[in-house]
Scaffold this motif. Structure first.
Motif, PDB file in Angstrom:
ATOM      1  N   ARG A  13       0.733  -1.344   0.013  1.00  0.00           N
ATOM      2  CA  ARG A  13      -0.020  -0.066   0.110  1.00  0.00           C
ATOM      3  C   ARG A  13       0.893   1.126  -0.088  1.00  0.00           C
ATOM      4  O   ARG A  13       0.516   2.183  -0.747  1.00  0.00           O
ATOM      5  CB  ARG A  13      -0.593  -0.102   1.148  1.00  0.00           C
ATOM      6  N   PHE A  14       1.776   1.351   0.970  1.00  0.00           N
ATOM      7  CA  PHE A  14       2.780   2.307   0.788  1.00  0.00           C
ATOM      8  C   PHE A  14       3.391   2.731  -0.551  1.00  0.00           C
ATOM      9  O   PHE A  14       3.599   3.597  -1.233  1.00  0.00           O
ATOM     10  CB  PHE A  14       4.084   2.258   1.644  1.00  0.00           C
ATOM     11  N   ASN A  15       3.795   1.524  -1.111  1.00  0.00           N
ATOM     12  CA  ASN A  15       4.409   1.485  -2.440  1.00  0.00           C
ATOM     13  C   ASN A  15       3.754   1.867  -3.575  1.00  0.00           C
ATOM     14  O   ASN A  15       3.882   2.720  -4.269  1.00  0.00           O
ATOM     15  CB  ASN A  15       5.074  -0.071  -2.833  1.00  0.00           C
ATOM     16  N   ALA A  16       2.380   1.394  -3.538  1.00  0.00           N
ATOM     17  CA  ALA A  16       1.397   1.925  -4.649  1.00  0.00           C
ATOM     18  C   ALA A  16       0.803   3.291  -4.517  1.00  0.00           C
ATOM     19  O   ALA A  16       0.823   3.860  -5.368  1.00  0.00           O
ATOM     20  CB  ALA A  16       0.340   0.917  -4.674  1.00  0.00           C
ATOM     21  N   ASN A  17       0.480   3.766  -3.078  1.00  0.00           N
ATOM     22  CA  ASN A  17       0.286   5.192  -3.010  1.00  0.00           C
ATOM     23  C   ASN A  17       1.031   6.002  -2.999  1.00  0.00           C
ATOM     24  O   ASN A  17       1.029   7.282  -3.553  1.00  0.00           O
ATOM     25  CB  ASN A  17      -0.504   4.957  -1.656  1.00  0.00           C
ATOM     26  N   GLY A  18       2.445   5.879  -2.914  1.00  0.00           N
ATOM     27  CA  GLY A  18       3.581   6.850  -3.276  1.00  0.00           C
ATOM     28  C   GLY A  18       3.736   7.813  -2.269  1.00  0.00           C
ATOM     29  O   GLY A  18       4.223   8.663  -2.406  1.00  0.00           O
TER      30      GLY A  18
ATOM     31  N   LEU B 176       3.381   8.870   2.360  1.00  0.00           N
ATOM     32  CA  LEU B 176       3.173   8.320   3.514  1.00  0.00           C
ATOM     33  C   LEU B 176       3.474   9.496   4.647  1.00  0.00           C
ATOM     34  O   LEU B 176       3.960  10.603   4.250  1.00  0.00           O
ATOM     35  CB  LEU B 176       4.324   7.338   4.034  1.00  0.00           C
ATOM     36  N   CYS B 177       2.934   9.238   5.851  1.00  0.00           N
ATOM     37  CA  CYS B 177       3.082  10.365   6.828  1.00  0.00           C
ATOM     38  C   CYS B 177       3.859   9.647   7.837  1.00  0.00           C
ATOM     39  O   CYS B 177       3.268   8.451   8.643  1.00  0.00           O
ATOM     40  CB  CYS B 177       1.855  11.006   7.257  1.00  0.00           C
ATOM     41  N   VAL B 178       4.871  10.274   8.657  1.00  0.00           N
ATOM     42  CA  VAL B 178       5.327   9.640   9.835  1.00  0.00           C
ATOM     43  C   VAL B 178       4.730  10.571  11.019  1.00  0.00           C
ATOM     44  O   VAL B 178       5.126  11.787  10.908  1.00  0.00           O
ATOM     45  CB  VAL B 178       7.062   9.690   9.903  1.00  0.00           C
TER      46      VAL B 178
ATOM     47  N   ILE C  45      -6.426  14.469  10.498  1.00  0.00           N
ATOM     48  CA  ILE C  45      -6.525  15.178   9.508  1.00  0.00           C
ATOM     49  C   ILE C  45      -5.782  15.041   8.311  1.00  0.00           C
ATOM     50  O   ILE C  45      -5.146  14.054   8.359  1.00  0.00           O
ATOM     51  CB  ILE C  45      -5.930  16.851  10.195  1.00  0.00           C
ATOM     52  N   ARG C  46      -5.623  15.982   7.309  1.00  0.00           N
ATOM     53  CA  ARG C  46      -4.933  15.804   6.206  1.00  0.00           C
ATOM     54  C   ARG C  46      -3.925  17.158   5.981  1.00  0.00           C
ATOM     55  O   ARG C  46      -4.485  18.116   6.181  1.00  0.00           O
ATOM     56  CB  ARG C  46      -5.609  15.424   4.998  1.00  0.00           C
ATOM     57  N   LEU C  47      -2.643  16.730   5.235  1.00  0.00           N
ATOM     58  CA  LEU C  47      -2.096  17.997   5.047  1.00  0.00           C
ATOM     59  C   LEU C  47      -1.742  17.864   3.471  1.00  0.00           C
ATOM     60  O   LEU C  47      -2.664  17.727   2.635  1.00  0.00           O
ATOM     61  CB  LEU C  47      -0.666  17.878   5.577  1.00  0.00           C
ATOM     62  N   ALA C  48      -0.803  18.009   3.005  1.00  0.00           N
ATOM     63  CA  ALA C  48      -0.196  18.013   1.530  1.00  0.00           C
ATOM     64  C   ALA C  48      -0.746  16.795   0.534  1.00  0.00           C
ATOM     65  O   ALA C  48      -1.331  17.180  -0.372  1.00  0.00           O
ATOM     66  CB  ALA C  48       1.181  18.376   1.148  1.00  0.00           C
ATOM     67  N   THR C  49      -0.373  15.667   1.252  1.00  0.00           N
ATOM     68  CA  THR C  49      -0.326  14.520   0.198  1.00  0.00           C
ATOM     69  C   THR C  49      -1.475  14.024   0.498  1.00  0.00           C
ATOM     70  O   THR C  49      -1.898  12.931  -0.358  1.00  0.00           O
ATOM     71  CB  THR C  49       0.797  13.661   0.719  1.00  0.00           C
ATOM     72  N   GLY C  50      -2.355  14.130   1.452  1.00  0.00           N
ATOM     73  CA  GLY C  50      -3.425  13.400   1.936  1.00  0.00           C
ATOM     74  C   GLY C  50      -3.385  12.322   2.704  1.00  0.00           C
ATOM     75  O   GLY C  50      -4.365  11.401   3.047  1.00  0.00           O
ATOM     76  N   ALA C  51      -2.209  11.997   3.006  1.00  0.00           N
ATOM     77  CA  ALA C  51      -2.116  10.737   4.039  1.00  0.00           C
ATOM     78  C   ALA C  51      -2.589  10.919   5.417  1.00  0.00           C
ATOM     79  O   ALA C  51      -2.418  12.390   5.692  1.00  0.00           O
ATOM     80  CB  ALA C  51      -0.486  10.466   4.152  1.00  0.00           C
ATOM     81  N   PRO C  52      -3.011  10.198   5.959  1.00  0.00           N
ATOM     82  CA  PRO C  52      -3.519  10.585   7.483  1.00  0.00           C
ATOM     83  C   PRO C  52      -2.520  10.960   8.468  1.00  0.00           C
ATOM     84  O   PRO C  52      -1.376  10.487   8.357  1.00  0.00           O
ATOM     85  CB  PRO C  52      -4.081   9.120   7.997  1.00  0.00           C
TER      86      PRO C  52
ATOM     87  N   SER D 112      -2.829  14.620  17.379  1.00  0.00           N
ATOM     88  CA  SER D 112      -1.943  14.720  18.648  1.00  0.00           C
ATOM     89  C   SER D 112      -0.683  14.176  18.514  1.00  0.00           C
ATOM     90  O   SER D 112      -0.099  13.983  19.588  1.00  0.00           O
ATOM     91  CB  SER D 112      -3.019  13.972  19.812  1.00  0.00           C
ATOM     92  N   ALA D 113      -0.176  14.013  17.332  1.00  0.00           N
ATOM     93  CA  ALA D 113       1.342  13.667  17.413  1.00  0.00           C
ATOM     94  C   ALA D 113       2.373  14.760  17.770  1.00  0.00           C
ATOM     95  O   ALA D 113       2.103  15.698  17.475  1.00  0.00           O
ATOM     96  CB  ALA D 113       1.669  13.238  15.766  1.00  0.00           C
ATOM     97  N   VAL D 114       3.334  14.137  18.159  1.00  0.00           N
ATOM     98  CA  VAL D 114       4.402  15.061  18.670  1.00  0.00           C
ATOM     99  C   VAL D 114       4.809  16.089  17.476  1.00  0.00           C
ATOM    100  O   VAL D 114       5.073  17.360  17.470  1.00  0.00           O
ATOM    101  CB  VAL D 114       5.751  14.524  19.208  1.00  0.00           C
ATOM    102  N   VAL D 115       5.105  15.349  16.299  1.00  0.00           N
ATOM    103  CA  VAL D 115       5.158  15.877  14.991  1.00  0.00           C
ATOM    104  C   VAL D 115       4.854  14.943  13.821  1.00  0.00           C
ATOM    105  O   VAL D 115       4.933  13.673  14.265  1.00  0.00           O
ATOM    106  CB  VAL D 115       6.943  16.253  14.806  1.00  0.00           C
ATOM    107  N   ALA D 116       4.314  15.470  13.084  1.00  0.00           N
ATOM    108  CA  ALA D 116       3.996  14.570  11.760  1.00  0.00           C
ATOM    109  C   ALA D 116       4.872  15.228  10.529  1.00  0.00           C
ATOM    110  O   ALA D 116       4.791  16.486  10.151  1.00  0.00           O
ATOM    111  CB  ALA D 116       2.669  14.785  11.284  1.00  0.00           C
ATOM    112  N   PHE D 117       5.305  14.446   9.868  1.00  0.00           N
ATOM    113  CA  PHE D 117       6.227  14.432   8.327  1.00  0.00           C
ATOM    114  C   PHE D 117       5.248  13.757   7.431  1.00  0.00           C
ATOM    115  O   PHE D 117       5.373  12.589   7.138  1.00  0.00           O
ATOM    116  CB  PHE D 117       7.532  14.018   8.712  1.00  0.00           C
ATOM    117  N   ASP D 118       4.468  14.746   6.604  1.00  0.00           N
ATOM    118  CA  ASP D 118       3.904  14.286   5.395  1.00  0.00           C
ATOM    119  C   ASP D 118       4.606  14.216   4.106  1.00  0.00           C
ATOM    120  O   ASP D 118       5.227  15.313   3.773  1.00  0.00           O
ATOM    121  CB  ASP D 118       2.532  15.219   5.134  1.00  0.00           C
ATOM    122  N   CYS D 119       4.895  13.023   3.699  1.00  0.00           N
ATOM    123  CA  CYS D 119       5.910  12.897   2.792  1.00  0.00           C
ATOM    124  C   CYS D 119       5.398  12.229   1.068  1.00  0.00           C
ATOM    125  O   CYS D 119       4.336  11.455   1.308  1.00  0.00           O
ATOM    126  CB  CYS D 119       7.019  11.897   3.170  1.00  0.00           C
ATOM    127  N   LYS D 120       5.989  12.497   0.273  1.00  0.00           N
ATOM    128  CA  LYS D 120       6.011  11.775  -1.030  1.00  0.00           C
ATOM    129  C   LYS D 120       7.253  10.843  -1.080  1.00  0.00           C
ATOM    130  O   LYS D 120       8.485  11.082  -0.532  1.00  0.00           O
ATOM    131  CB  LYS D 120       5.873  12.507  -2.112  1.00  0.00           C
TER     132      LYS D 120
END
Length: 155
Positions: free
Chosen positions: A50-55, A57-59, A88-95, A99-107
């Protein structure tokens, strides 16, 4: 490897292969220009394809208070893991865990297979800082351990 302590993260994705997520400790910062992380995922893990096909992810970096959420995302149960907490969603649309300490929305910009795992190189598209950054959750000796930042001693 159980003695190699590491931060606990929820790695999430959404796209043509659907919304999915997993608990991971094999996450590392590579560079700040461009901001890039690596995420290692076992190729037999149901999240891998799923990560591979969706291209994308969010850490989502977890705090000590997220131990139950980390356990839920690590289990193989069929419950809707995303029903727990707020997303919520940011730039890529990944969840993105609100309440995360920090979230990294990535391609995902590159993939490399090494043994049983794929290493996903993920370029950060957006970042969200949480309200309580002085807390962390680590995995060490096959158990979760919450950490709280110590206030500097006054001299």
């Amino acid at each position: 490897m159980s003695r190699l302590g590491a931060a606990v993260n929820l790695v999430t994705t959404d796209g043509p292969e659907g919304r999915h997520g997993m608990t991971a400790s094999a996450v590392c910062s590579i560079t700040d220009q461009p901001p890039t992380l690596l995420v290692c995922v076992n190729r037999q893990n149901r999240s891998h394809d799923r990560f591979n096909a969706n291209g994308k992810l969010c850490v989502n970096v977890l705090a000590g208070r997220h131990e139950a959420l980390a356990t839920a995302f690590a289990s193989r149960g069929s419950e809707d893991r995303f029903a727990v907490d707020s997303w919520i969603r940011l730039a890529t649309g990944a969840p993105v865990l609100e309440s995360a300490v920090v979230a990294f929305d990535c391609k995902i910009v590159e993939r490399k297979v090494i043994g049983t795992h794929s290493v996903f190189y993920a370029q950060v598209e957006a970042t969200r800082l949480g309200a309580e950054p002085a807390e962390a959750l680590v995995w060490f000796d096959r158990r979760f351990h919450p950490l709280t930042a110590r206030m500097p001693e006054k001299v």
